[in-house]
Design an enzyme around this catalytic site. Structure first.
Site, PDB file in Angstrom:
ATOM      1  N   TRP A 103       0.816  -1.214   0.000  1.00 40.64           N
ATOM      2  CA  TRP A 103       0.000   0.000   0.000  1.00 40.64           C
ATOM      3  C   TRP A 103       0.847   1.260   0.000  1.00 40.64           C
ATOM      4  O   TRP A 103       0.508   2.243  -0.676  1.00 40.64           O
ATOM      5  CB  TRP A 103      -1.022  -0.001   1.139  1.00 40.64           C
ATOM      6  N   ASP A 173      -1.718   6.965   6.123  1.00 39.36           N
ATOM      7  CA  ASP A 173      -2.823   6.189   5.561  1.00 39.36           C
ATOM      8  C   ASP A 173      -3.227   5.152   6.616  1.00 39.36           C
ATOM      9  O   ASP A 173      -2.671   4.066   6.669  1.00 39.36           O
ATOM     10  CB  ASP A 173      -2.366   5.506   4.262  1.00 39.36           C
ATOM     11  N   LYS A 197     -13.083  -0.889   6.733  1.00 37.78           N
ATOM     12  CA  LYS A 197     -12.430  -1.885   7.596  1.00 37.78           C
ATOM     13  C   LYS A 197     -12.820  -1.680   9.052  1.00 37.78           C
ATOM     14  O   LYS A 197     -13.471  -2.510   9.663  1.00 37.78           O
ATOM     15  CB  LYS A 197     -10.918  -1.822   7.428  1.00 37.78           C
TER      16      LYS A 197
END
Ligand code: PMP
Length: 362
Positions: A103, A173, A197
């Site tokens: 990511w 992030d 999430k």
């Protein structure tokens, strides 16, 4: 109807109590005779009963200081990979990135469209199995910001420390570990996270942005990629993800009823420990190659001795009601995502299954 345990990485399992409330009021919300899905975002009901409470709950949960704006954005965490450089570069041409997995790499690849990306910490040499120590960080002299990914959802590693960037805005992030433990928001310039999430349904991305970083976007910045658009319009410039915001608000309230993020942090650590302890005690039947100093509390990745056993594990775990344990295709293996809403009972069920599976196949 029997709810199963969903270990998927996202959209992920949501708190049962919240789902039941949503079900109860799906057709007739607060006696209004309509669903939240049908409620206009410019109504006073949406503002007073959904948007404002959600903002207030999040502010309280994370102790967000007054000089930060909470923005509700629709375009996914991936859009932040370009929103961050577009809004923060100003007259600079470089940004520093901590490269710790898939990511962070995606964030870097997007930023390269706008600026020179310097790698300030690099885990590539160890195959992303360890986050190098803070002493190895090398910041460039003129970076507009420093970006990192506190939890690498696919690789299964997590920072257990906050990078010190010496006044350069730190951007995180937090898609896969926001609200899983207390963080000092004042250490950050921007925190962003996709909702799907630890917060609620997909369609909503939350950005928590320090005031002084708003209003300085590059002139080419599209209106919907400019933090100022959201800050000036209370996230109502265009139609926000109303239902996702409503559910996020309910999840925030639920989190508070559980004791807030500090209480969740304890439970999350206990859940992760149960899995890692079993893996480490399995004499190599299950293996996790992430350095112990940076194992993720949210995404526990592991492998079995061979692919056949892995396939059998996935088949039998699904049959036992333990769903979506397949690891991301980029790394293979197994991944148990155990965000806030995954109960300890769910983790216990997985631990028992893993013990039995090892007995039968070890
Ligand atoms: N960052 C991280 C750390 C993630 O885990 C994900 C989604 N798995 C993303 C970004 C991308 O989120 P989205 O799909 O909302 O763009």
């Amino acid at each position: 109807m029997q709810r199963k345990y969903n270990f998927g990485a996202g959209p992920a399992t949501l708190p049962q109590a919240v789902m039941e409330q949503v079900q109860n009021e799906l057709l007739d919300w607060q006696g209004k005779g309509i669903s939240v899905m049908e409620l206009g975002h410019r109504t006073s009901e949406f503002n007073e009963l959904i948007l404002t409470p959600a903002l207030n709950e999040l502010k309280a949960l994370m102790s967000i200081p007054d000089n930060y704006k909470i923005l509700f954005i629709t375009s996914g965490a991936s859009a932040q990979f370009s929103m961050v450089p577009l809004n923060l570069l100003q007259n600079k041409t470089q940004a520093d990135y901590l490269y710790t997995g898939i990511w962070s790499h995606k964030a870097m690849a997007e930023a390269k469209r706008y600026c020179q990306v310097n790698i300030a910490l690099n885990a590539e040499a160890n195959g992303f199995t360890a986050i190098p120590p803070s002493s190895e960080m090398t910041f460039s002299a003129d970076a507009a910001y420093v970006h990192y990914t506190p939890n690498e959802t696919i690789n299964g590693s997590e920072f257990h420390w906050i990078p010190e960037t010496n006044k350069v805005p730190l951007v995180a992030d937090m898609s896969s570990n926001i609200l899983s433990r207390s963080v000092d928001v004042s250490r950050y310039g921007i925190i962003y996270a996709g909702a799907q999430k630890n917060i609620g349904p997909a369609g909503l991305t939350i950005a928590i942005v320090r005031d002084d970083l708003i209003g300085k976007a590059l002139p080419v910045t599209p209106t919907l990629y400019n933090y100022k658009t959201y800050a000036d319009n209370n996230s109502l410039y265009n139609t926000p993800a109303t239902f996702s915001i409503y559910m996020a608000g309910l999840v925030f309230k639920w989190l508070r009823s559980q004791g807030g993020v500090a209480a969740m942090a304890e439970i999350n650590q206990r859940k992760a420990n149960k899995l890692y302890q079993l893996i480490d005690a399995s004499a190599g039947f299950y293996s996790n190659n992430i350095d112990k100093s940076c194992r993720s509390r949210m995404n526990v990745v592991f492998k079995l001795p061979n692919d056949n056993l892995q396939q059998l594990f996935l088949k039998e775990s699904a049959a036992a009601g333990l769903l979506y344990l397949k690891g991301h295709k980029a790394v293979g293996g197994i991944r148990a995502s155990i965000y806030n809403a995954m109960t300890e009972k769910g983790v216990d069920a997985l631990v028992e299954f893993m013990k039995d599976f090892m007995k039968g196949n070890g």
